[in-house]
Design a protein around this motif. Structure first.
Motif, PDB file in Angstrom:
ATOM      1  N   GLU A 105      11.051 146.193  -7.202  1.00  0.00           N
ATOM      2  CA  GLU A 105      11.126 145.823  -8.621  1.00  0.00           C
ATOM      3  C   GLU A 105      12.047 144.625  -8.760  1.00  0.00           C
ATOM      4  O   GLU A 105      13.237 144.747  -8.498  1.00  0.00           O
ATOM      5  CB  GLU A 105      11.663 147.001  -9.440  1.00  0.00           C
ATOM      6  N   ASP A 106      11.511 143.483  -9.153  1.00  0.00           N
ATOM      7  CA  ASP A 106      12.274 142.237  -9.298  1.00  0.00           C
ATOM      8  C   ASP A 106      13.101 141.989  -8.042  1.00  0.00           C
ATOM      9  O   ASP A 106      12.559 141.720  -7.001  1.00  0.00           O
ATOM     10  CB  ASP A 106      13.149 142.262 -10.552  1.00  0.00           C
ATOM     11  N   GLU A 107      14.425 142.097  -8.156  1.00  0.00           N
ATOM     12  CA  GLU A 107      15.297 141.901  -6.999  1.00  0.00           C
ATOM     13  C   GLU A 107      16.005 143.206  -6.657  1.00  0.00           C
ATOM     14  O   GLU A 107      17.218 143.235  -6.401  1.00  0.00           O
ATOM     15  CB  GLU A 107      16.290 140.785  -7.267  1.00  0.00           C
ATOM     16  N   ALA A 108      15.240 144.294  -6.644  1.00  0.00           N
ATOM     17  CA  ALA A 108      15.789 145.602  -6.307  1.00  0.00           C
ATOM     18  C   ALA A 108      14.745 146.405  -5.539  1.00  0.00           C
ATOM     19  O   ALA A 108      13.542 146.234  -5.732  1.00  0.00           O
ATOM     20  CB  ALA A 108      16.205 146.353  -7.565  1.00  0.00           C
ATOM     21  N   THR A 154      13.779 150.435  -4.657  1.00  0.00           N
ATOM     22  CA  THR A 154      14.042 151.817  -5.007  1.00  0.00           C
ATOM     23  C   THR A 154      13.416 152.704  -3.940  1.00  0.00           C
ATOM     24  O   THR A 154      12.226 152.613  -3.677  1.00  0.00           O
ATOM     25  CB  THR A 154      13.443 152.161  -6.381  1.00  0.00           C
ATOM     26  N   LEU A 195      21.607 143.779   0.953  1.00  0.00           N
ATOM     27  CA  LEU A 195      21.293 145.019   0.234  1.00  0.00           C
ATOM     28  C   LEU A 195      22.578 145.672  -0.235  1.00  0.00           C
ATOM     29  O   LEU A 195      23.418 146.041   0.572  1.00  0.00           O
ATOM     30  CB  LEU A 195      20.543 146.001   1.147  1.00  0.00           C
ATOM     31  N   LYS A 196      22.712 145.828  -1.535  1.00  0.00           N
ATOM     32  CA  LYS A 196      23.875 146.523  -2.099  1.00  0.00           C
ATOM     33  C   LYS A 196      23.410 147.891  -2.594  1.00  0.00           C
ATOM     34  O   LYS A 196      22.645 147.983  -3.561  1.00  0.00           O
ATOM     35  CB  LYS A 196      24.487 145.731  -3.262  1.00  0.00           C
ATOM     36  N   GLY A 237      23.111 151.561  -4.315  1.00  0.00           N
ATOM     37  CA  GLY A 237      23.574 152.273  -5.493  1.00  0.00           C
ATOM     38  C   GLY A 237      23.827 153.730  -5.118  1.00  0.00           C
ATOM     39  O   GLY A 237      23.701 154.120  -3.956  1.00  0.00           O
ATOM     40  N   VAL A 242      18.792 153.183  -5.453  1.00  0.00           N
ATOM     41  CA  VAL A 242      18.398 151.814  -5.772  1.00  0.00           C
ATOM     42  C   VAL A 242      19.281 150.852  -4.989  1.00  0.00           C
ATOM     43  O   VAL A 242      20.505 150.983  -4.969  1.00  0.00           O
ATOM     44  CB  VAL A 242      18.522 151.542  -7.294  1.00  0.00           C
ATOM     45  N   THR A 285      20.107 146.784  -4.667  1.00  0.00           N
ATOM     46  CA  THR A 285      19.907 145.477  -5.284  1.00  0.00           C
ATOM     47  C   THR A 285      20.009 144.402  -4.213  1.00  0.00           C
ATOM     48  O   THR A 285      20.828 144.496  -3.295  1.00  0.00           O
ATOM     49  CB  THR A 285      20.946 145.209  -6.384  1.00  0.00           C
ATOM     50  N   LEU A 286      19.167 143.391  -4.323  1.00  0.00           N
ATOM     51  CA  LEU A 286      19.196 142.258  -3.405  1.00  0.00           C
ATOM     52  C   LEU A 286      20.081 141.173  -4.010  1.00  0.00           C
ATOM     53  O   LEU A 286      19.826 140.725  -5.120  1.00  0.00           O
ATOM     54  CB  LEU A 286      17.780 141.715  -3.190  1.00  0.00           C
ATOM     55  N   THR A 287      21.113 140.788  -3.290  1.00  0.00           N
ATOM     56  CA  THR A 287      22.018 139.772  -3.814  1.00  0.00           C
ATOM     57  C   THR A 287      21.510 138.386  -3.449  1.00  0.00           C
ATOM     58  O   THR A 287      21.165 138.124  -2.306  1.00  0.00           O
ATOM     59  CB  THR A 287      23.444 139.960  -3.262  1.00  0.00           C
TER      60      THR A 287
END
Length: 163
Positions: free
Chosen positions: A45-48, A50, A80-81, A83, A96, A98-100
């Motif tokens: 999803e976008d820059e994440a 799941t 990859l950060k 969650g 989740v 998130t891509l930094t």
């Protein structure tokens, strides 16, 4: 008169390579025996990313498969950060990632401090989410690239626009 040479330090993730790695991971999950009958999936999803699975153990196995596919595609795992692991619908768990994209301000300050502490005759400027390093000698710039590659920062670093 000597011309100034420069390069940019950036932190970018190739989203196409991430999509390819996720596709490969999905294919492997479909064929693996330990994932038969489980509700394990990876969504982009976008820059994440799941990850959803039956329990935390299967989630960690799913993450391991994803990590191996990302490494094979030269995507740094530092991008990859993670969650928190959360309970999801149907008795599953979700996490989740998130891509930094871009260098964070604190990491940028650490990088410029390392460059200035090296006593090499170059200048480092923070320009938004990247750092421009300039100097008179290309050898000095090569030395800074090697220095930054030997350091361990919280972001994957690439060196672009080397002129």
């Amino acid at each position: 008169m000597a011309k100034e040479a420069s390069f940019d330090v950036v932190s970018k993730v190739d989203l196409q390579e991430v999509n390819n790695a996720v596709t490969q991971a999905r294919r492997e999950i479909e064929t693996r025996f330990d994932f038969k009958g489980s509700k394990s999936e990876i969504r982009v999803e976008d820059e994440a990313l799941t990850l959803i699975s039956d329990d935390e153990y299967k989630l960690s196995q799913l993450l391991d498969v994803l990590h191996t596919k990302l490494i094979k595609r030269d995507v740094s795992l530092k991008a990859l950060k993670p969650g928190k692991i959360q309970p999801a619908a149907g008795g599953t768990v979700r996490q989740v990632f998130t891509l930094t994209q871009g260098i964070d301000q604190t990491v940028a300050k650490q990088i410029t401090k390392v460059i200035k502490d090296s006593k090499v005759k170059v200048q480092a400027q923070i320009q938004g989410d990247q750092i421009r390093v300039t100097g008179k000698s290309r050898d000095d710039l090569q030395q800074i690239i090697q220095l930054l590659q030997s350091q361990d920062f919280d972001a994957p670093l690439q060196f672009t626009n080397y002129r």
